[in-house]
Scaffold this active site. Structure first.
Site, PDB file in Angstrom:
ATOM      1  CB  SER A 178      -0.943   0.012   1.208  1.00 42.38           C
ATOM      2  OG  SER A 178      -0.207  -0.035   2.418  1.00 42.38           O
ATOM      3  CG  HIS A 206      -3.752  -1.060  -1.863  1.00 36.74           C
ATOM      4  ND1 HIS A 206      -4.255   0.224  -1.811  1.00 36.74           N
ATOM      5  CD2 HIS A 206      -3.599  -1.458  -0.578  1.00 36.74           C
ATOM      6  CE1 HIS A 206      -4.378   0.595  -0.551  1.00 36.74           C
ATOM      7  NE2 HIS A 206      -3.991  -0.409   0.214  1.00 36.74           N
ATOM      8  CE  LYS A 237      -7.747   0.013   0.839  1.00 38.09           C
ATOM      9  NZ  LYS A 237      -8.263  -0.642   2.078  1.00 38.09           N
TER      10      LYS A 237
END
Length: 387
Positions: A178, A206, A237
């Site tokens: 991240s 991610h 996300k």
């Protein structure tokens, strides 16, 4: 006693580690309104620009009309909605998993799942740059042996596995890290798991949506598939909503459903969020242009950073760190960028190791080429003034 905490807070502030709250006055997007001022933002994890997509919002509205707001209870009482059942089945089919469990957040997923997988007879091998939620899940689990291997160093990991005396072994890793934006060596990790009869938990928070065919994530991007992999990712996300899931074999998922305390004792995710999430995932899977555009923006940013002599860490993901070193420097540059109307997150310890404070530039498919160029102009000015 309060004087103790006041003193600690002052010390925290002196170190340049204070993180103030900034209320955002509107939806997520390339531009954010904060304190009645509009910023071109490069700090959100809304990587595909779906957080305010009209179709996703409409699905949430339909879910509100059908289910109301709250789930009312945990999934094991009466909080397991038809929306959740449909979402879990959809994800399992999409990713080719036997079964999926949805949790209220990624953090709660790890805090619930890892202590079920790991006990006093288990060895854990954790990447040095894993997300805090993985780290805290391991702390709760109290494994018999914990090896924190150097970031991405699968050869070190292999040596550690070779000498491990415990039969139950788990390798824990982010898919995309991240704060650095790099991808774990998943091919090697899965090969080692199969060779040494270990298991791998991949946190692809991610990577999902950004990488791989149909946005299936880091594992799919590298062509990795194994029954020894437990696949976890979040919806907050690239998917643009909230919550998380973990998926794998039906037997393991059944066991997690019965034992993961954050699944058993947390109110389920609101059904309207789950309804919106399924529509958002359908967009993720079908709209390849979002990933194509995001990749093109990343390439333009990387070329621009190189042209400015700023370097930057090479990245094929939505995360592009610009490491500046010390806390005062990164805070000064971040402040100058805000004066230019640009909002880029300044990341400091303990989120990253000491001496690696950075600007974490996160891109979205909702950004344009002109937005990237404006960011590069702002960086040249902000860092040039400093020099």
């Amino acid at each position: 006693m309060m004087n103790v905490y006041a003193s600690r807070l002052q010390d925290w502030q002196r170190q340049g580690l204070e993180r103030p709250h900034h209320p955002v006055q509107g939806p997520q997007g390339p531009y954010l309104s904060v304190d009645n001022r509009t910023f071109l933002a490069f700090c959100s994890n809304d990587y595909l620009g779906l957080a305010n997509d009209p179709r996703v919002c409409a699905a949430a509205q339909r879910g509100l009309e059908q289910y109301g707001i709250g789930a009312g209870a945990s999934a094991l009482v009466c909080g397991y909605s038809a929306a959740q059942a449909e979402l879990e089945a959809w994800i399992a089919h999409w990713l080719g998993l036997e079964r999926v469990l949805v949790f209220s957040s990624g953090y709660l997923t790890h805090l619930g799942v890892i202590p079920v997988l790991v006990d006093g007879a288990t060895a854990v091998f954790s990447d040095a740059l894993n997300h805090a939620s993985l780290i805290d899940g391991v702390r709760l689990a109290r494994p018999a042996q914990l090896t924190i291997y150097p970031h991405g160093d699968w050869e070190f990991l292999e040596r550690s596995l070779r000498t491990c005396a415990f039969g139950q072994r788990w390798i824990l890793t982010d898919g995309v890290f991240s704060m650095d934006g790099d991808v774990a060596p998943l091919r090697e990790l899965v090969r080692l798991a199969e060779q040494y009869e270990a298991w791998v938990l991949v946190d692809d928070a991610h990577g999902l949506g950004v990488l791989g065919p149909e946005g299936k994530g880091s594992l799919a991007a590298l062509g990795v598939s194994s029954a020894r992999v437990l696949h976890m990712a979040t919806f907050g996300k690239a998917v643009g909503t909230a919550g998380a899931f973990v998926g794998g074999t039906a037997t393991l998922m059944d066991w997690l459903a019965q034992r993961a305390r954050t699944h058993m004792f947390s109110t389920a995710l609101p059904p309207l969020v789950q309804a919106a999430t399924q529509v958002a995932l359908e967009c993720v899977a079908s709209e390849e242009f979002r990933r194509t555009h995001l990749a093109q923006l990343g390439e333009r940013l990387q070329r621009g950073l190189q042209a400015l002599g700023l370097g930057g860490v090479p990245s094929c993901t939505a995360i592009h760190p610009l490491i500046l070193g010390e806390n005062p420097r990164v805070m000064a540059v971040s402040h100058r960028l805000r004066e230019e109307g640009l909002w880029v997150a300044a990341i400091r310890p303990p989120s990253v190791p000491e001496g690696t404070a950075r600007l974490r530039i996160s891109l979205s498919a909702a950004h344009s080429v002109a937005h990237i160029d404006r960011l590069l102009e702002g960086l040249e000015k902000a860092i040039g003034v400093e020099a």
